[in-house]
Design a protein around this motif. Structure first.
Motif, PDB file in Angstrom:
ATOM      1  N   PRO A  32       3.552   4.921  -9.411  1.00 35.09           N
ATOM      2  CA  PRO A  32       3.945   6.276  -9.800  1.00 35.09           C
ATOM      3  C   PRO A  32       5.207   6.716  -9.059  1.00 35.09           C
ATOM      4  O   PRO A  32       5.507   6.209  -7.976  1.00 35.09           O
ATOM      5  CB  PRO A  32       2.736   7.121  -9.401  1.00 35.09           C
ATOM      6  N   ILE A  53       0.850  -1.188   0.000  1.00 33.76           N
ATOM      7  CA  ILE A  53       0.000   0.000   0.000  1.00 33.76           C
ATOM      8  C   ILE A  53       0.887   1.240   0.000  1.00 33.76           C
ATOM      9  O   ILE A  53       1.907   1.279   0.698  1.00 33.76           O
ATOM     10  CB  ILE A  53      -0.940   0.017   1.234  1.00 33.76           C
ATOM     11  N   GLY A  54       0.499   2.208  -0.793  1.00 36.16           N
ATOM     12  CA  GLY A  54       1.259   3.451  -0.850  1.00 36.16           C
ATOM     13  C   GLY A  54       0.332   4.622  -1.084  1.00 36.16           C
ATOM     14  O   GLY A  54      -0.860   4.432  -1.345  1.00 36.16           O
ATOM     15  N   GLU A  55       0.876   5.816  -0.972  1.00 41.15           N
ATOM     16  CA  GLU A  55       0.028   6.988  -1.237  1.00 41.15           C
ATOM     17  C   GLU A  55       0.786   8.033  -2.037  1.00 41.15           C
ATOM     18  O   GLU A  55       2.007   8.128  -1.974  1.00 41.15           O
ATOM     19  CB  GLU A  55      -0.496   7.602   0.066  1.00 41.15           C
ATOM     20  N   THR A  56       0.030   8.794  -2.788  1.00 45.28           N
ATOM     21  CA  THR A  56       0.573   9.964  -3.456  1.00 45.28           C
ATOM     22  C   THR A  56      -0.195  11.165  -2.885  1.00 45.28           C
ATOM     23  O   THR A  56      -0.984  11.014  -1.964  1.00 45.28           O
ATOM     24  CB  THR A  56       0.381   9.886  -4.986  1.00 45.28           C
ATOM     25  N   ALA A  57       0.042  12.333  -3.448  1.00 45.27           N
ATOM     26  CA  ALA A  57      -0.597  13.540  -2.911  1.00 45.27           C
ATOM     27  C   ALA A  57      -2.122  13.431  -2.921  1.00 45.27           C
ATOM     28  O   ALA A  57      -2.786  13.877  -1.995  1.00 45.27           O
ATOM     29  CB  ALA A  57      -0.137  14.751  -3.707  1.00 45.27           C
ATOM     30  N   LEU A  70      -2.943   3.943  -3.078  1.00 48.33           N
ATOM     31  CA  LEU A  70      -2.818   2.868  -4.056  1.00 48.33           C
ATOM     32  C   LEU A  70      -2.560   1.540  -3.347  1.00 48.33           C
ATOM     33  O   LEU A  70      -1.726   1.453  -2.451  1.00 48.33           O
ATOM     34  CB  LEU A  70      -1.676   3.184  -5.015  1.00 48.33           C
ATOM     35  N   ASP A  94       5.992   9.421  -7.502  1.00 50.51           N
ATOM     36  CA  ASP A  94       5.877  10.207  -6.271  1.00 50.51           C
ATOM     37  C   ASP A  94       5.194   9.437  -5.132  1.00 50.51           C
ATOM     38  O   ASP A  94       4.681  10.024  -4.201  1.00 50.51           O
ATOM     39  CB  ASP A  94       5.104  11.508  -6.557  1.00 50.51           C
ATOM     40  N   ILE A  95       5.240   8.101  -5.198  1.00 52.30           N
ATOM     41  CA  ILE A  95       4.536   7.300  -4.188  1.00 52.30           C
ATOM     42  C   ILE A  95       5.346   7.216  -2.879  1.00 52.30           C
ATOM     43  O   ILE A  95       6.586   7.176  -2.895  1.00 52.30           O
ATOM     44  CB  ILE A  95       4.222   5.897  -4.746  1.00 52.30           C
ATOM     45  N   THR A  96       4.612   7.226  -1.777  1.00 50.91           N
ATOM     46  CA  THR A  96       5.218   7.011  -0.458  1.00 50.91           C
ATOM     47  C   THR A  96       4.672   5.687   0.065  1.00 50.91           C
ATOM     48  O   THR A  96       3.452   5.533   0.156  1.00 50.91           O
ATOM     49  CB  THR A  96       4.786   8.117   0.536  1.00 50.91           C
ATOM     50  N   PRO A  97       5.525   4.731   0.383  1.00 48.36           N
ATOM     51  CA  PRO A  97       4.987   3.459   0.871  1.00 48.36           C
ATOM     52  C   PRO A  97       4.361   3.596   2.262  1.00 48.36           C
ATOM     53  O   PRO A  97       4.889   4.286   3.129  1.00 48.36           O
ATOM     54  CB  PRO A  97       6.203   2.524   0.902  1.00 48.36           C
ATOM     55  N   LEU A  98       3.213   2.951   2.438  1.00 40.71           N
ATOM     56  CA  LEU A  98       2.548   2.943   3.744  1.00 40.71           C
ATOM     57  C   LEU A  98       2.688   1.571   4.403  1.00 40.71           C
ATOM     58  O   LEU A  98       2.790   1.465   5.615  1.00 40.71           O
ATOM     59  CB  LEU A  98       1.063   3.264   3.591  1.00 40.71           C
ATOM     60  N   TYR A  99       2.650   0.526   3.577  1.00 35.86           N
ATOM     61  CA  TYR A  99       2.682  -0.841   4.097  1.00 35.86           C
ATOM     62  C   TYR A  99       3.235  -1.735   2.995  1.00 35.86           C
ATOM     63  O   TYR A  99       2.752  -1.703   1.866  1.00 35.86           O
ATOM     64  CB  TYR A  99       1.265  -1.271   4.481  1.00 35.86           C
ATOM     65  N   VAL A 100       4.265  -2.508   3.301  1.00 29.67           N
ATOM     66  CA  VAL A 100       4.924  -3.302   2.259  1.00 29.67           C
ATOM     67  C   VAL A 100       5.110  -4.753   2.717  1.00 29.67           C
ATOM     68  O   VAL A 100       5.729  -5.011   3.734  1.00 29.67           O
ATOM     69  CB  VAL A 100       6.302  -2.688   1.885  1.00 29.67           C
TER      70      VAL A 100
END
Lengths: 154, 135
Positions: B76, A49-53, A57, B78-84
């Motif tokens: 993408p 799980i990831g996020e952008t602005a 996702l 500019d993605i920031t990982p939240l859970y991997v």
């Protein structure tokens, strides 16, 4: 007679059960076996799980699925993904199998429930299945999106 | 000499920060496989989610079959990982083939992240039916 106050077959305990099995696998198999021999032991299917602005996702690593069989639902902030595959059927019915050397791949049904961050616009959900990865994109609500604020110079 | 060495180090640190290097280094994962023996050959299935056909490399060198695949660009920038749970960037695994495989006729197909390889047995080792004549 003593009775356990919960049963492991109860669906809510299945995730814990799966987790403990994965832990066992890590310690019993991968930990002591020569590097590179053991196959990738990730829960099927693995989730990132990831996020952008403006979006969150979710990526589900689930190869070999029929995209039509994927059951995707969202309720409040819980995303539920259910699907399955039967690896025995991949060979076709007329294949004359005389034996096997390895059976490491996942076969069966699965359901994964993912708790999403708060503040998502769950009506704008998009999902696509490509090369064995299910990508789900959910927009953040307007007020949760990262905004760039321009600094004016007087 | 010392000057040159110092410059080299400077260039390296400017170019790639440790985080950058960590991100670029491909994490190679051993894909899980199923291998079946059929009457006329051997079939191998490998789970390689995220690998497009063009990033796949199947090779046979002498009696070693190597499968390699790189995961394409799916996230993408500019993605920031939240859970991997899965942090692989590529897959690789090698198998030793028996002498009865006809290497020239190996077939590989890729569908929905599953690689299927058919390794036919060479004609000499295929089971043959011998008719028993009754006189």
């Amino acid at each position: 007679m003593f009775r356990p106050w919960f049963s492991l077959s109860d669906p809510i305990w299945q995730d814990f059960d799966m987790l403990s099995r994965e832990m066992e696998k890590i310690f019993n198999e991968n930990y002591f076996s020569p590097a590179g021999v053991a196959a990738a032991r990730v829960p099927m299917p693995a989730v990132n799980i990831g996020e952008t602005a403006d979006k969150v996702l979710v990526y589900l690593f689930a190869p070999g699925l029929d995209p039509k069989s994927i059951d995707l639902t969202i309720e409040k902030n819980l995303l539920s993904i259910a699907a399955g595959r039967d690896t025995a059927k991949e060979l076709g019915e007329d294949a004359k199998v005389t034996g096997y050397y390895r059976k490491e791949r996942f076969s069966g049904k699965f359901r994964r429930i993912i708790s999403l961050p708060e503040g998502l616009d769950t009506s704008s959900i998009e999902a696509k299945y490509k090369n064995g990865i299910l990508s789900i994109s959910i927009k953040k609500k307007e007020e949760e999106q990262t905004k760039k604020i321009e600094v004016k110079v007087d | 000499m010392a000057d040159v060495k110092g410059q080299e180090v400077a260039v390296k640190t400017e170019d790639t920060t440790p985080q950058e290097a960590q991100r670029r280094r491909p994490v190679v994962v051993t894909p899980p496989v199923d291998i079946y023996e059929l009457e006329d050959g051997v079939v191998l299935f490998a789970d390689m989610p995220g690998v497009p056909k063009e990033n796949l490399d199947v090779q046979v060198d002498k009696n070693v079959l190597t499968i390699k695949g790189e995961i394409g660009d799916i996230v993408p920038k500019d993605i920031t990982p939240l859970y991997v749970e899965f942090n692989g960037k590529a897959y690789e695994r090698a198998f030793t083939l028996g002498p009865d495989v006809d290497v020239s006729k190996i077939e590989a197909t890729m569908n929905a992240g599953v690689l299927k390889i058919f390794l036919p047995k060479s004609e000499e080792v295929k089971p043959k039916k011998i008719e028993v004549k009754v006189e």
